[in-house]
Motif scaffolding. Structure first.
Motif, mmCIF file in Angstrom:
data_model
loop_
_atom_site.group_PDB
_atom_site.id
_atom_site.type_symbol
_atom_site.label_atom_id
_atom_site.label_comp_id
_atom_site.label_asym_id
_atom_site.label_seq_id
_atom_site.Cartn_x
_atom_site.Cartn_y
_atom_site.Cartn_z
ATOM 1 N N SER A 42 45.906 -56.206 50.764
ATOM 2 C CA SER A 42 46.937 -55.323 50.204
ATOM 3 C C SER A 42 47.192 -55.606 48.736
ATOM 4 O O SER A 42 47.634 -54.725 48.005
ATOM 5 C CB SER A 42 48.244 -55.467 50.995
ATOM 6 N N LEU A 43 46.914 -56.838 48.295
ATOM 7 C CA LEU A 43 47.074 -57.167 46.877
ATOM 8 C C LEU A 43 46.069 -58.220 46.476
ATOM 9 O O LEU A 43 45.629 -59.037 47.289
ATOM 10 C CB LEU A 43 48.501 -57.627 46.559
ATOM 11 N N ILE A 44 45.691 -58.186 45.208
ATOM 12 C CA ILE A 44 44.809 -59.190 44.609
ATOM 13 C C ILE A 44 45.494 -59.689 43.341
ATOM 14 O O ILE A 44 46.086 -58.900 42.597
ATOM 15 C CB ILE A 44 43.420 -58.609 44.286
ATOM 16 N N LYS A 45 45.388 -60.976 43.078
ATOM 17 C CA LYS A 45 46.058 -61.569 41.916
ATOM 18 C C LYS A 45 45.059 -61.846 40.799
ATOM 19 O O LYS A 45 43.922 -62.258 41.036
ATOM 20 C CB LYS A 45 46.738 -62.875 42.339
ATOM 21 N N VAL A 46 45.521 -61.613 39.581
ATOM 22 C CA VAL A 46 44.798 -62.010 38.369
ATOM 23 C C VAL A 46 45.645 -63.070 37.687
ATOM 24 O O VAL A 46 46.754 -62.782 37.230
ATOM 25 C CB VAL A 46 44.567 -60.816 37.422
ATOM 26 N N GLU B 68 35.815 -56.913 32.260
ATOM 27 C CA GLU B 68 34.790 -56.535 33.232
ATOM 28 C C GLU B 68 35.295 -56.778 34.658
ATOM 29 O O GLU B 68 35.118 -55.937 35.544
ATOM 30 C CB GLU B 68 33.512 -57.335 32.988
ATOM 31 N N MET B 69 35.923 -57.914 34.857
ATOM 32 C CA MET B 69 36.464 -58.232 36.177
ATOM 33 C C MET B 69 37.591 -57.272 36.549
ATOM 34 O O MET B 69 37.659 -56.746 37.669
ATOM 35 C CB MET B 69 36.981 -59.668 36.191
ATOM 36 N N GLN B 70 38.489 -57.027 35.600
ATOM 37 C CA GLN B 70 39.615 -56.147 35.902
ATOM 38 C C GLN B 70 39.173 -54.698 36.101
ATOM 39 O O GLN B 70 39.832 -53.942 36.821
ATOM 40 C CB GLN B 70 40.667 -56.242 34.796
ATOM 41 N N LYS B 71 38.062 -54.317 35.499
ATOM 42 C CA LYS B 71 37.546 -52.967 35.727
ATOM 43 C C LYS B 71 37.157 -52.775 37.190
ATOM 44 O O LYS B 71 37.359 -51.702 37.768
ATOM 45 C CB LYS B 71 36.350 -52.689 34.808
ATOM 46 N N VAL B 72 36.615 -53.834 37.801
ATOM 47 C CA VAL B 72 36.307 -53.782 39.230
ATOM 48 C C VAL B 72 37.587 -53.558 40.031
ATOM 49 O O VAL B 72 37.645 -52.708 40.932
ATOM 50 C CB VAL B 72 35.614 -55.083 39.689
ATOM 51 N N LEU B 73 38.629 -54.300 39.682
ATOM 52 C CA LEU B 73 39.894 -54.173 40.403
ATOM 53 C C LEU B 73 40.550 -52.823 40.154
ATOM 54 O O LEU B 73 41.197 -52.257 41.043
ATOM 55 C CB LEU B 73 40.849 -55.296 39.986
ATOM 56 N N ARG B 74 40.405 -52.308 38.957
ATOM 57 C CA ARG B 74 41.024 -51.035 38.597
ATOM 58 C C ARG B 74 40.301 -49.840 39.214
ATOM 59 O O ARG B 74 40.946 -48.910 39.717
ATOM 60 C CB ARG B 74 41.047 -50.891 37.067
ATOM 61 N N ASP B 75 38.954 -49.873 39.186
ATOM 62 C CA ASP B 75 38.184 -48.688 39.539
ATOM 63 C C ASP B 75 37.555 -48.730 40.938
ATOM 64 O O ASP B 75 37.149 -47.700 41.461
ATOM 65 C CB ASP B 75 37.069 -48.470 38.511
ATOM 66 N N GLU B 76 37.469 -49.922 41.540
ATOM 67 C CA GLU B 76 36.796 -50.033 42.835
ATOM 68 C C GLU B 76 37.730 -50.524 43.938
ATOM 69 O O GLU B 76 37.277 -50.882 45.032
ATOM 70 C CB GLU B 76 35.591 -50.979 42.708
ATOM 71 N N TYR B 77 39.012 -50.527 43.655
ATOM 72 C CA TYR B 77 40.001 -51.074 44.584
ATOM 73 C C TYR B 77 41.270 -50.265 44.432
ATOM 74 O O TYR B 77 41.600 -49.821 43.330
ATOM 75 C CB TYR B 77 40.231 -52.552 44.252
ATOM 76 N N THR B 78 41.999 -50.058 45.515
ATOM 77 C CA THR B 78 43.188 -49.196 45.444
ATOM 78 C C THR B 78 44.493 -49.933 45.747
ATOM 79 O O THR B 78 45.558 -49.325 45.728
ATOM 80 C CB THR B 78 43.053 -48.023 46.430
ATOM 81 N N GLY B 79 44.417 -51.235 46.023
ATOM 82 C CA GLY B 79 45.631 -51.992 46.316
ATOM 83 C C GLY B 79 46.360 -52.430 45.065
ATOM 84 O O GLY B 79 45.978 -52.111 43.935
ATOM 85 N N GLU B 80 47.421 -53.188 45.273
ATOM 86 C CA GLU B 80 48.194 -53.710 44.151
ATOM 87 C C GLU B 80 47.413 -54.820 43.448
ATOM 88 O O GLU B 80 46.683 -55.583 44.079
ATOM 89 C CB GLU B 80 49.528 -54.282 44.635
ATOM 90 N N LYS C 68 51.780 -47.868 36.876
ATOM 91 C CA LYS C 68 53.084 -47.910 37.529
ATOM 92 C C LYS C 68 52.959 -48.158 39.032
ATOM 93 O O LYS C 68 53.756 -48.879 39.623
ATOM 94 C CB LYS C 68 53.841 -46.605 37.279
ATOM 95 N N ASN C 69 51.959 -47.573 39.640
ATOM 96 C CA ASN C 69 51.810 -47.674 41.091
ATOM 97 C C ASN C 69 50.865 -48.783 41.535
ATOM 98 O O ASN C 69 50.656 -48.971 42.737
ATOM 99 C CB ASN C 69 51.302 -46.337 41.654
ATOM 100 N N ARG C 70 50.277 -49.516 40.602
ATOM 101 C CA ARG C 70 49.268 -50.513 40.953
ATOM 102 C C ARG C 70 49.597 -51.938 40.494
ATOM 103 O O ARG C 70 49.204 -52.894 41.148
ATOM 104 C CB ARG C 70 47.915 -50.135 40.314
ATOM 105 N N VAL C 71 50.273 -52.068 39.381
ATOM 106 C CA VAL C 71 50.370 -53.374 38.719
ATOM 107 C C VAL C 71 51.758 -53.992 38.858
ATOM 108 O O VAL C 71 52.774 -53.324 38.709
ATOM 109 C CB VAL C 71 50.011 -53.238 37.219
ATOM 110 N N VAL C 72 51.766 -55.294 39.153
ATOM 111 C CA VAL C 72 52.977 -56.099 39.098
ATOM 112 C C VAL C 72 52.757 -57.152 38.015
ATOM 113 O O VAL C 72 51.783 -57.913 38.069
ATOM 114 C CB VAL C 72 53.279 -56.778 40.450
#
Length: 345
Positions: A167-171, A180-192, A220-224
């Motif tokens: 449901s969530l992944i932490k950076v 490059e890593m965050q692009k994977v999380l942004r574009d290939e993943y839909t959780g928080e 707004k809907n993805r990042v904490v």
């Protein structure tokens, strides 16, 4: 009085100079020209205060690598985190040879007493759990009713954890500029995606939020965003809790929520962070703070985590305004104790 007269004369001289320049002088002109008083800057916007909603606090037990490379210890720590009241049990995922330079990989651990290998690279490899291990841990979380998550440090690790679809992944703070890593999380993943901002400039934080706003979906809907100071442990004067307010002021309408990731001692600071508006609270977690490893000293043991979760829930219950000037439970005390009530004619 002397200072007042000098200030008044200076003010009049300024006004006359502006008039001589054929400029219409207005109150707004002076409001723009004169510095805003510090008291006004610090004044709280009561309307905004009333609009702020204190949501139920959520606690991440950051197990990280405190399992010492042992899957059974990792599972036990998840169970202890659940019993202590945590919302999420979180680990870390790295690909050491991708993350580290050859020099870093082959160097000695900076603290040999805490090393699990002859080199820093071997140390990291020893502590690394496989993707199959993480699947086992995720299944264990499901069994005990705890959310599973992991912090990812590199692109390969990100892709592996994304494949588990938590449901969530932490950076963590060290990786928050790894595009490059965050692009994977942004574009290939839909959780928080929860992002810490330790050792990060204000300009870099803005870059991070913009990066997410430019991608699929919106930040707004993805990042904490987490207020954080990167140190182990962090002295109280370096926690800098008021940065939570800065994150709120600039990003509360651009990200989903604000959080706090603490590396301090004790649990008092965490309650203050919640009172300032941090919905998420992350603390390192271990079974025994004397265990071998670098993170145990800045971690909470089960008793400490249980007290933190208990106190945060109590704080959440208390975060409300009085619905009436005198509450029902006060009426008897008012009639019995308040001057002008018990002795009125």
């Amino acid at each position: 009085l002397k200072h007042f007269l000098i200030s008044h004369l200076a003010f009049e001289a300024g006004a006359q100079a502006l008039l001589r320049a054929n400029r219409l002088l207005t109150v707004a002109d002076f409001a723009l020209a004169m510095p805003e008083p510090a008291a006004k800057k610090a004044r709280t916007d009561l309307a905004a205060l009333h609009d702020f909603e204190y949501k139920k606090p959520k606690v991440i037990a950051e197990i990280g690598c405190n399992h010492k490379g042992d899957l059974e210890i990792a599972k036990e720590l998840l169970t202890l985190a659940k019993e202590s009241g945590a919302t999420v049990g979180k680990f870390q995922k790295r690909t050491p040879k991708e993350l580290l330079t050859p020099e870093q990989y082959n160097a000695a651990h900076p603290n040999p007493h805490n090393s699990f290998g002859a080199t820093y690279g071997e140390h990291r490899e020893y502590l690394e759990l496989s993707l199959e291990d993480h699947k086992t841990l995720q299944a264990h979380c499901k069994t005990i009713g705890l959310e599973y998550s992991a912090s990812v440090w590199d692109t390969t690790a990100a892709k592996e954890i994304v494949s588990l679809n938590p449901s969530l992944i932490k950076v963590g703070s060290p990786s928050n500029m790894h595009w490059e890593m965050q692009k994977v999380l942004r574009d290939e993943y839909t959780g928080e995606v929860h992002i810490s901002t330790g050792m990060t400039t204000k300009e870099e934080i803005e870059q991070i939020v913009k990066f997410w706003e430019e991608g699929k979906g919106d930040a707004k809907n993805r990042v904490v965003l987490y207020n954080c100071t990167s140190g182990y442990p962090v002295p109280f004067e370096d926690v800098c809790l008021l940065d939570i307010r800065l994150l709120q002021a600039k990003y509360q309408h651009r990200v989903k929520a604000i959080g706090f990731s603490g590396h301090h001692l004790g649990i008092a600071i965490d309650l203050a962070a919640y009172a300032l508006g941090a919905e998420w609270n992350e603390r390192h977690f271990t079974k025994d703070r004397t265990w071998k490893g670098t993170d145990h000293a800045a971690s909470l043991e089960p008793a400490g985590l249980a007290k933190l979760c208990r106190d945060l829930q109590a704080a959440h219950t208390a975060m409300r305004y009085k619905p009436t000037d005198v509450l029902d439970l006060e009426k008897e005390q008012r009639a019995k104790l308040k001057w002008g009530q018990y002795n009125k004619d």
